[in-house]
Write a protein that holds these residues in place. Structure first.
Motif, mmCIF file in Angstrom:
data_model
loop_
_atom_site.group_PDB
_atom_site.id
_atom_site.type_symbol
_atom_site.label_atom_id
_atom_site.label_comp_id
_atom_site.label_asym_id
_atom_site.label_seq_id
_atom_site.Cartn_x
_atom_site.Cartn_y
_atom_site.Cartn_z
ATOM 1 N N UNK A 84 54.699 -12.483 16.950
ATOM 2 C CA UNK A 84 54.714 -11.399 17.926
ATOM 3 C C UNK A 84 55.048 -10.050 17.271
ATOM 4 N N UNK A 85 55.825 -10.100 16.169
ATOM 5 C CA UNK A 85 56.284 -8.859 15.548
ATOM 6 C C UNK A 85 55.437 -8.450 14.335
ATOM 7 N N UNK A 86 54.337 -9.175 14.096
ATOM 8 C CA UNK A 86 53.598 -8.974 12.846
ATOM 9 C C UNK A 86 53.018 -7.568 12.730
ATOM 10 N N UNK A 87 52.351 -7.104 13.774
ATOM 11 C CA UNK A 87 51.718 -5.791 13.694
ATOM 12 C C UNK A 87 52.771 -4.696 13.491
ATOM 13 N N UNK A 88 53.865 -4.775 14.239
ATOM 14 C CA UNK A 88 54.936 -3.782 14.100
ATOM 15 C C UNK A 88 55.547 -3.818 12.709
ATOM 16 N N UNK A 89 55.717 -5.032 12.153
ATOM 17 C CA UNK A 89 56.309 -5.162 10.811
ATOM 18 C C UNK A 89 55.407 -4.498 9.772
ATOM 19 N N UNK A 90 54.107 -4.702 9.907
ATOM 20 C CA UNK A 90 53.160 -4.139 8.927
ATOM 21 C C UNK A 90 53.106 -2.613 9.060
ATOM 22 N N UNK A 91 52.980 -2.125 10.290
ATOM 23 C CA UNK A 91 52.856 -0.671 10.490
ATOM 24 C C UNK A 91 54.127 0.061 10.065
#
Ligand code: SF4
Length: 500
Positions: A84-91
């Motif tokens: 769930x947090x993957x996109x936020x972690x990458x950005x």
């Protein structure tokens, strides 16, 4: 200024999307908090930033950038415990590198471990990805970094070095009780009361069971998550110390790991000590997860005396043949026996169910069992589609289970992070598979059908709790009936809002 900042990222980087996340965004994994606590015990100056909570408090992205610039740490550890947090972690990592490319940014957590290789290959912003338990490796990485020593041979991680990616095996773990308990004061900003739960990590290592969809099972854990050969359980004294530390900052506790597969003797030792310490008066909410049949009457009575007032039972289905196929190790009769014993001990049983299970033709048996559990004072808390992650038996051998896998790559799984709540409550992009009997729409419809079915019992469930409260009060005088009823009504009212 801090040496190290640990970051719990938002699901999506834009603060406006915070409330649209498919799953609740605020809770920080205890793995990150234990690493922070260990580094602190080694003399490092650390902070743990809960970015969703910053957003909740009105911070925007520019404020977060300013905080990073101001602190300018040597090392940032980003948590990826759940997709769930993957996109936020990458950005967020891209933003950190734009602010200062010299800050080392590393990733870790359960789902970071599962998807480590595709992530490090595709996202050059990450300097390293830690695999499984990382207290010792992370400390070594930081010490080497601070002392200008090579980072190349840190065990248990993928490292990027001059454009090359190196995988270092040999994951290091600490003796279980050497891992320091953590304090909620590590967190910035502090959790708001509604989210202020202290999660207790009582054990690490593989579960003793082999549920076919579980990454922590005794077969799958060694492949993916870690180097512990068997379940290591904290001593009762360590657990007591952790609880006392948490109770300085919260009155809500939860044990959501798999202590339920520990031997009865150890379970009873833990709860005997907690009971002796008379902690219950300081606890408002004490939850534990369990598999039906995990705890017998003796253990349940001890747990109740120690302050446990509610149990989450992962029941999944009412079909005995599906339970057997998934190797869950219990039957629907065992479920009913567990609910009876739990209520008898003065503990409120909450039940969790899945749809989209292999060989489940219809929901008849599950509805029947849901009703029977409600009749026994249980409350169906959660309905979710089964999620199939890489390297589980279902993923590796779908033909054995008559299923077809829809998501295989990390990019496909990113949809868990990028999908937003919509008015139609329709989320085909996060359905990981189809079964012989159910396509994507059938699985989504099944989730809604079960929720609608549960809501036909809404008044009864609330009435049950009110009646049951007499019993719970008898065991837990501290429980506040209006608060618990309000929570229950809210949970039932929002049952249909999200998919997970
Ligand atoms: S009992 Fe729970 S932790 Fe153990 S294998 Fe099954 S789902 Fe996983």
């Amino acid at each position: 200024m801090k040496d190290i900042i640990f970051i719990h990222p938002p699901p999506i980087i834009d603060p406006k999307d915070l409330q649209k996340s498919l799953m609740p965004p605020y809770l920080v994994g205890y793995g990150l908090l234990h690493i922070a606590s260990y580094l602190k015990s080694q003399g490092c100056d650390v902070d743990v930033w809960n970015i969703p909570m910053f957003y909740f408090n009105g911070f925007d992205l520019e404020d977060i950038k300013a905080l990073i610039k101001h602190n300018n740490p040597l090392l940032i550890g980003v948590e990826l415990n759940w997709l769930q947090f993957a996109s936020g972690a990458i950005e967020l990592t891209k933003i950190i590198k734009e602010i200062n490319p010299n800050i080392k940014v590393v990733l870790g957590g359960v789902h970071a471990t599962i998807f480590a290789e595709p992530i490090i290959k595709k996202y050059s912003e990450f300097d390293a990805i830690f695999l499984g338990e990382a207290e010792a490796s992370f400390n070594q990485y930081y010490q080497n970094l601070e002392n200008n020593r090579s980072l190349e041979n840190i065990p248990g991680c993928y490292i990027r070095k001059n454009g090359r990616i190196i995988k270092n095996e040999g994951r290091k773990t600490l003796e279980i009780d050497e891992i320091p308990p953590y304090s909620l004061t590590l967190l910035k900003p502090r959790l708001k009361e509604t989210f202020n739960v202290g999660s207790i990590n009582t054990c690490r290592g593989p579960c003793v069971f082999e549920c076919q969809y579980c990454i922590g099972s005794r077969k799958n854990y060694p492949i993916m998550l870690g180097s512990r050969k068997k379940l290591a359980i904290h001593s009762p004294k360590w657990i007591l110390k952790q609880i006392k530390l948490l109770l300085r900052d919260t009155r809500n506790l939860a044990i959501q790991d798999y202590i339920y597969c520990a031997p009865k003797k150890r379970i009873n030792e833990i709860f005997t000590l907690l009971k002796k310490e008379k902690l219950a008066d300081n606890i408002e909410y004490f939850n534990i997860a369990a598999k039906p049949g995990s705890f017998d009457k003796d253990s349940l009575n001890l747990m109740s005396d120690a302050g446990i007032d509610n149990i989450d039972y992962g029941i999944e289905t009412g079909s005995d043949s599906v339970l057997s196929k998934l190797r869950r190790g219990y039957t629907s009769q065992k479920v009913l026996d567990s609910i009876d014993a739990t209520v008898e001990a003065g503990i409120f049983p909450k039940t969790y169910w899945m749809v989209g299970l292999p060989d489940e033709k219809d929901l008849g048996e599950t509805k029947k069992l849901i009703k029977e559990t409600i009749d026994r004072f249980a409350y169906p808390r959660w309905i979710t589609p089964l999620i199939i992650l890489p390297n589980t038996e279902l993923f590796r051998t779908p033909e054995k289970f008559n299923i077809k896998i829809r998501m295989k790559t990390f990019e496909e799984f990113l949809s868990f992070s990028t999908s937003k709540i919509n008015r139609q409550r329709y989320y085909p992009q996060v359905i990981t598979h189809t079964t012989k009997d159910m396509n994507v729409d059938d699985i989504l419809n099944a989730a809604n059908e079960l929720k609608d079915y549960i809501l036909t019992f809404k008044e009864k469930i609330i009435e049950n709790l009110k009646t049951g409260m007499k019993k719970y009060f008898h065991f837990h005088e501290r429980l506040k009936e209006p608060l618990i009823i309000t929570r229950l009504v809210h949970a039932l009212d929002t049952l249909k809002n999200t998919l997970f």
